[in-house]
Design a protein around this motif. Structure first.
Motif, PDB file in Angstrom:
ATOM      1  N   THR A 316       5.669   2.493   7.161  1.00 45.52           N
ATOM      2  CA  THR A 316       6.623   3.340   6.453  1.00 45.52           C
ATOM      3  C   THR A 316       6.917   2.789   5.062  1.00 45.52           C
ATOM      4  O   THR A 316       7.070   3.544   4.098  1.00 45.52           O
ATOM      5  CB  THR A 316       7.935   3.468   7.255  1.00 45.52           C
ATOM      6  OG1 THR A 316       7.651   4.121   8.494  1.00 45.52           O
ATOM      7  CG2 THR A 316       8.975   4.270   6.499  1.00 45.52           C
ATOM      8  N   GLU A 324       5.978   8.611  -1.097  1.00 49.24           N
ATOM      9  CA  GLU A 324       5.482   9.664  -0.220  1.00 49.24           C
ATOM     10  C   GLU A 324       6.450   9.906   0.932  1.00 49.24           C
ATOM     11  O   GLU A 324       7.225   9.009   1.312  1.00 49.24           O
ATOM     12  CB  GLU A 324       4.107   9.285   0.341  1.00 49.24           C
ATOM     13  CG  GLU A 324       3.003   9.222  -0.693  1.00 49.24           C
ATOM     14  CD  GLU A 324       2.685  10.575  -1.303  1.00 49.24           C
ATOM     15  OE1 GLU A 324       2.880  11.604  -0.606  1.00 49.24           O
ATOM     16  OE2 GLU A 324       2.260  10.619  -2.477  1.00 49.24           O
ATOM     17  N   ASN A 325       6.378  11.104   1.505  1.00 44.81           N
ATOM     18  CA  ASN A 325       7.172  11.435   2.691  1.00 44.81           C
ATOM     19  C   ASN A 325       6.617  10.660   3.880  1.00 44.81           C
ATOM     20  O   ASN A 325       5.488  10.922   4.312  1.00 44.81           O
ATOM     21  CB  ASN A 325       7.086  12.941   2.951  1.00 44.81           C
ATOM     22  CG  ASN A 325       7.925  13.364   4.151  1.00 44.81           C
ATOM     23  OD1 ASN A 325       8.189  12.598   5.062  1.00 44.81           O
ATOM     24  ND2 ASN A 325       8.336  14.619   4.151  1.00 44.81           N
ATOM     25  N   THR A 328       5.122  12.783   6.898  1.00 46.84           N
ATOM     26  CA  THR A 328       3.799  13.377   6.672  1.00 46.84           C
ATOM     27  C   THR A 328       2.714  12.320   6.768  1.00 46.84           C
ATOM     28  O   THR A 328       1.649  12.536   7.363  1.00 46.84           O
ATOM     29  CB  THR A 328       3.739  14.038   5.283  1.00 46.84           C
ATOM     30  OG1 THR A 328       4.768  15.025   5.201  1.00 46.84           O
ATOM     31  CG2 THR A 328       2.390  14.683   5.038  1.00 46.84           C
TER      32      THR A 328
END
Length: 511
Positions: A316, A324-325, A328
């Motif tokens: 993460t 970034e997400n 996703t």
């Protein structure tokens, strides 16, 4: 008369179940069939506050309160996501603040912060009742820095001489040095070796656990691990052993002769983190690492595929560093872990995209009050692995790879699964011909419901940005109107017949 009507009503059901469906019974479960959740006991869930002792949730370097009872209470949570096995951080009694399990002070006791051995046995039993296996970390390389053996004059030869590693390429140096300053056990000493082997056997016979993940494998001599594997399998023939060798494919392969069943796929992990942390990255390095790892180790899809362990920053964080997400990015990474040859091993908190840098920042408490999206995605992937043996045992062939887009197939017997991954920020179109896939069939999407029919002996796949689709290659679905008409007519006639029987029965009833 009512019984007669009921019997007649059951006829369609009996006819339905009499139709042969051709479904074969599942083969015997092996390591390749597992979907594994790896967790740190202390950081997962506090099920019993009475055993917390000096636990302090505000101190990331101290015990935080997680225990056996907490895991037991969350088994249904794990089972519902499709996990079939759990790996626990070391359960042995540790020294003060030894929440990570490396500072063992007694190989025959559970740590008091986690609960009693009775509570651990209950955890194992409850897991088995749910058809889940329990694997625990076994630390055979060292003990805690203040272990009583260090001051015992009769056990001085239980340890190697205190020294740091001077040459990483010298195997003898690796096996005898004190890693992270921890007292290094001398497994060449018969008493030390026997003690460790006896302890390993004892936990199997006493608690009925199903496997060991072997930590710091490369820091212990191969002949010890060979004895270790033979010993534990003599107690339980289907006992799993998973080696944690932090090195390249050649180093990992050198431990294959020890008999260890599988290894953590570290060479693939490096490429996985780099590639899936952000979109528009070439997938070719990932597949190259897979091919080399499989060729060198000859593991045939048994390696443990993972994104995180307790010894590295969270995936993460890598995604967040690219702005970034994380959700996703995790979906793309998990799609790979669950569909490629290998056994997915998911570190606790991945389903909520838990963040964290190096330890102890990557050992944050699990939070169960989060959004459901990733949990649902994991659940769906697990269902597909369980439903289609090709995803666990099938051969893999890469059909297409360009930039951040790839298509590969898994084939097992008559079953073919096709996986399309689009790790880019644009919708991608891919055309596969009858050279890659059998013509005159259709691809049925199982994740997103896509349907691709063969046309002119080719398949035109269109896949959205940053998504994965898992297809089954199936015969073309045809709406058989005459067949449906006949079935409908039969049901109507049968309904009329039942209605007449009921009407007649009412007439014959005495007034």
């Amino acid at each position: 008369m009512r019984k007669r009507v009921l019997s007649l009503a059951l006829i369609p059901l009996l006819l339905f179940y009499a139709i042969p469906v051709g479904a074969a019974e599942k083969e015997q479960r092996t390591w390749k069939d597992e979907i594994v959740y790896s967790l740190m006991i202390d950081r997962f869930f506090d099920g019993n506050t009475q055993n917390n002792g000096d636990a302090d949730v505000n101190n990331p370097s101290a015990f935080n309160g997680g225990d056996f009872e907490g895991i037991t209470k969350k088994l249904n949570y794990l089972k519902d996501m499709g996990y079939t096995a759990i790996i626990l951080s070391p359960i042995f009694a540790n020294e003060e603040n030894g929440y990570q399990g490396d500072w063992v002070n007694d190989f025959y006791k559970t740590d008091e912060h986690y609960g009693t051995i009775k509570e651990f046995k209950k955890l194992v039993n409850e897991a088995h009742n749910r058809d889940m296996k329990v694997i625990i970390d076994f630390q055979a390389n060292n003990v805690g820095p203040n272990h009583s053996w260090l001051t015992d004059p009769n056990k001085q030869d239980w340890f190697h001489e205190e020294k740091e590693i001077s040459n990483d390429s010298n195997q003898e140096d690796l096996e005898t040095a004190w890693i992270d300053g921890l007292p290094d056990l001398n497994q060449d000493n018969k008493e030390t070796r026997d003690y460790l082997l006896d302890a390993a056997k004892w936990w199997i016979t006493e608690t009925d656990i199903d496997g060991y993940r072997l930590n710091k494998v490369q820091y212990v001599a191969k002949d010890f691990w060979k004895d270790f594997v033979e010993t534990v399998k003599s107690e339980k023939s289907n006992f799993y052993t998973i080696g944690d060798v932090q090195g390249d494919a050649d180093l990992i392969s050198s431990y294959k002769k020890t008999g260890i069943d599988a290894f953590m796929a570290y060479p693939q992990n490096v490429e996985l983190k780099e590639t899936f942390a952000a979109p528009d990255k070439d997938l070719n390095p990932v597949f190259d690492a897979f091919v080399k790892s499989e060729d060198v180790s000859e593991s045939k899809g048994s390696q443990g595929l993972f994104m995180d362990t307790q010894n590295m920053p969270r995936f993460t964080k890598a995604a967040a560093d690219h702005n970034e997400n994380p959700g996703t990015r995790w979906k793309m990474a998990l799609s790979y872990l669950y569909t490629m040859p290998g056994v997915p091993i998911v570190f606790y908190g991945s389903e909520i995209a838990l963040n964290g840098d190096k330890a102890p920042d990557n050992h944050k408490l699990m939070d169960f009050k989060t959004e459901q999206e990733l949990v649902d995605y994991i659940t769906k992937l697990s269902e597909l692995r369980d439903m289609y043996p090709a995803l666990t045992k099938g051969d893999m062939e890469l059909l297409y790879e360009k930039g951040g887009t790839s298509v590969f197939k898994r084939v097992y017997g008559d079953e073919t699964i096709v996986v399309a991954m689009n790790n880019t920020t644009e919708t991608q179109s891919i055309i596969l011909t009858d050279k890659e896939l059998e013509k005159n069939k259709e691809l049925r999407g199982m994740l997103n419901g896509d349907l691709v029919r063969s046309k002119d002996n080719s398949y035109s796949i269109v896949i959205d940005r940053e998504t994965t689709e898992v297809y089954t290659l199936s015969p073309k679905s045809i709406i058989n109107i005459p067949y449906l008409f006949v079935i409908g007519l039969v049901l109507v006639i049968f309904g009329i017949f039942i209605a007449l029987v009921i009407k007649r029965s009412k007439r014959n009833q005495p007034k």
